[in-house]
Enzyme design. Structure first.
Site, short mmCIF file in Angstrom:
data_model
loop_
_atom_site.label_atom_id
_atom_site.label_comp_id
_atom_site.label_asym_id
_atom_site.label_seq_id
_atom_site.Cartn_x
_atom_site.Cartn_y
_atom_site.Cartn_z
N GLN A 108 3.37 2.43 -13.74
CA GLN A 108 2.93 3.04 -12.48
C GLN A 108 4.11 3.73 -11.76
OE1 GLN A 108 2.34 -0.13 -13.44
NE2 GLN A 108 0.31 -0.83 -12.81
N GLN B 165 1.86 7.92 -15.45
CA GLN B 165 0.82 6.98 -15.02
C GLN B 165 0.73 6.98 -13.49
OE1 GLN B 165 0.97 3.09 -16.82
NE2 GLN B 165 -0.48 2.19 -15.37
N ASP B 166 -0.52 7.05 -12.97
CA ASP B 166 -0.77 6.99 -11.52
C ASP B 166 -0.10 8.13 -10.76
OD1 ASP B 166 -2.10 4.71 -12.21
OD2 ASP B 166 -0.90 3.34 -11.00
N ASP C 141 -4.63 6.90 -16.08
CA ASP C 141 -5.22 6.79 -14.73
C ASP C 141 -4.51 7.70 -13.73
OD1 ASP C 141 -6.73 4.76 -15.90
OD2 ASP C 141 -5.43 3.17 -15.14
N ARG D 236 -12.35 5.81 -16.48
CA ARG D 236 -12.73 4.43 -16.76
C ARG D 236 -12.96 3.70 -15.43
NH1 ARG D 236 -7.50 0.87 -18.79
NH2 ARG D 236 -5.91 1.70 -17.37
#
Length: 568
Positions: free
Chosen positions: A361, A383-384, A405, A473
């Site tokens: 993250q 990520q993020d 994500d 997701r």
């Protein structure tokens, strides 16, 4: 510091008092001031019917009935007031508990202290949202509650966002014990009570019909949408009209502050320019950031609304950082740039986090303030990347890149006419574009990608068919992602969507598509637990005007937008 904490607690005690008074005020009296709470059988029957109607579509009907049964009133608005005030009470309880846990555990582990301090900040934001909701319903009739339903749901949705974000901050096994204490001691109650408030506000028309109180409910006012002869909304002030006029002409906007690394501006850092925001500022505060790479961490606090920050283009004006989870930063605190202020606008610049895929993250941009808008911006990370944290947000002509994500959060987000660039992840990682955090069925939140291109970056191109990439997701129970009128590249797996963990949330999440094209847009082999292809009428709910109430605020940003569908 102690003085500040005591002052904060004192203000909270005052709020508790207000809540308590609000509940007492709901005892019904007649015109002579006599207590009429002892009703005859018919009145009791009406009261029971009203409470049952209020609670009929809530997930926790017992808690709803227990909360509303003590209220003895004929006006349905009184029940809305009560459930909002009860939510406030639960948030204050959670704030006080997080404060106590900070004192008890803050010195033991810096990571626990960080998570608890974030919780306190988030719960203070939740109190602000509930205060705003209380103001609207306090002196309103049912018609006014209905007319302001979108705003009330927006604020209540943010409360749940902050409650969930507080829980999200506890990552390690050592922190789970504290998380459990907070969750069972107060935060679960916050979520349940706020969800009841959301359910009631969302179903107000049906509720009134059930109790034979159909008071000619009117649709939300369109007054805000009316424009003058120059095409500006009537509510827009003179300063913003002048600013928009200059922007539409393509002329340069006179900034309040200029940032330049070479010293040719008033400030050398972006943070200094933001911190120079005047306490007496009226209207837009405009910051021009000249070309350069600004390696700094920036937070725009709530007391600095109406900022417009612009640069020389997303390849020239770049704000960069590299904080990340592996190096000890909580997701919220890893952001290179954060804004919690209302009516924030950014144009022609880049926000990036260069930590890389192996640092997990690592947020480039975190956006929390209501009515935030971004135009011609790049948001780069892994990520993020984009933490669309809360409230209504709009992105146009942007590039958003990442791996896992990389568009996530709890906001009501519309990304329109932009490039969604999927990057090469670490080995054994899978790419997921959207992980939305909608946690309750009536939260007005989710991520909509409209007229976007979903494509691989150059480094992924050769491996795009072997590296597994998905559209979304389900991060939380009612996770919502709508992909519409977009071009989906062949890098997206045929099944389209990925479970979070086992079968968790597959029966409640809402992933749907409408009018997409491209090699990855074939819906025949999509997962069976998705919601398939929307009808045009259903898809219209996710267009700017309906999803964001766009015409009530986007015209003031000067950013072009399509209020409805972008294609015939």
């Amino acid at each position: 510091m102690e003085k500040k904490r005591l002052a904060s607690l004192a203000s909270l005690c005052l709020v508790v008092g207000v809540v308590a008074l609000g509940v007492v005020a709901l005892v019904r009296t007649n015109q002579n001031g006599e207590d009429t709470s002892k009703n005859d059988g018919k009145e009791l029957s009406t009261h029971t019917k009203t409470v049952k109607a209020m609670c009929q579509d809530t997930d926790d009907q017992k808690l709803c009935i227990d909360t509303l049964s003590p209220i003895n009133a004929s006006d349905p608005t009184e029940y809305v007031k009560t459930v909002v005030q009860t939510s406030m009470d639960s948030v204050i309880k959670a704030f006080n508990m997080s404060d106590r846990l900070t004192l008890e555990n803050g010195k033991k582990d810096p990571s626990i202290k960080m998570a608890l301090e974030d919780c306190k900040d988030l719960l203070q934001f939740a109190i602000d949202e509930l205060e705003a909701s209380s103001i609207v319903v306090r002196d309103s009739n049912v018609n006014n509650v209905n007319e302001h339903a979108a705003d009330i749901k927006n604020w209540l949705g943010a409360v749940i966002a902050y409650q969930q974000s507080c829980l999200d901050g506890f990552d390690t096994d050592a922190e789970r014990k504290i998380q459990t204490q907070l969750q069972t001691g107060s935060l679960d109650e916050v979520g349940k009570l706020t969800a009841i408030a959301l359910d009631i506000v969302s179903g107000i028309t049906k509720i009134l019909s059930a109790v034979d109180l159909n008071l000619n409910i009117k649709p939300a006012s369109r007054r805000l949408l009316e424009v003058d002869q120059d095409g500006y909304p009537y509510w827009m002030n003179v300063g913003d009209r002048k600013l928009l006029s200059e922007m539409k002409k393509g002329g340069s906007v006179a900034p309040n502050a200029v940032v330049a690394k070479d010293g040719s501006g008033q400030y050398k850092t972006v943070l200094d320019a933001i911190n120079a925001y005047p306490k007496t500022q009226k209207g837009r505060y405009v910051i021009y950031v000249k070309a350069g790479v600004y390696d700094e961490y920036i937070s725009v606090d709530k007391k600095k609304p109406n900022i417009l920050i612009y640069g020389d283009g997303p390849t020239k004006t770049i704000i960069t950082g590299s904080k990340n989870f592996v190096d000890g930063w909580k997701t919220m605190r890893s952001a290179t740039f954060s804004t919690v202020a209302e009516d924030f606008i950014a144009k022609s610049m880049a926000f990036e986090n260069t930590a890389g895929a192996n640092k997990h993250q690592a947020v480039a941009l975190r956006v929390q303030g209501d009515r935030s808008a971004f135009f011609d911006c790049a948001i780069r990370g892994y990520q993020d990347t984009l933490y669309a944290h809360a409230h209504r947000q709009f992105y146009r002509n942007c590039e958003i890149s990442g791996t896992v994500d990389f568009i996530f959060g709890y906001a009501t987000t519309l990304i329109q006419s932009s490039k969604i660039i999927v990057r090469k992840p670490d080995p054994n990682q899978r790419n997921i574009v959207v992980a939305d955090g909608t946690d309750q069925k009536n939260m007005p939140t989710g991520v909509v990608l409209q007229n976007c291109q979903i494509m691989p970056e150059a480094n992924l191109m050769a491996d795009r068919l072997t590296v597994r990439s998905y559209l979304a997701r389900p991060w939380k129970a009612y996770s919502r992602a709508i992909i519409m009128e977009s071009t989906i590249g062949d890098l997206i797996q045929p099944d389209g969507f990925l479970p979070w963990q086992g079968n968790q949330f597959l029966d409640t999440c809402f992933f749907a598509e409408y009018g997409n094209t491209g090699a990855g847009a074939n819906v025949k082999t999509r997962v069976k637990w998705g919601r398939g292809v929307l009808s045009k009428n259903d898809a219209a709910r996710y267009t700017a005007d309906q999803w964001l109430q766009a015409n009530t605020w986007l015209p003031a940003t000067g950013i072009p937008f399509d209020p409805s569908f972008t294609k015939a």
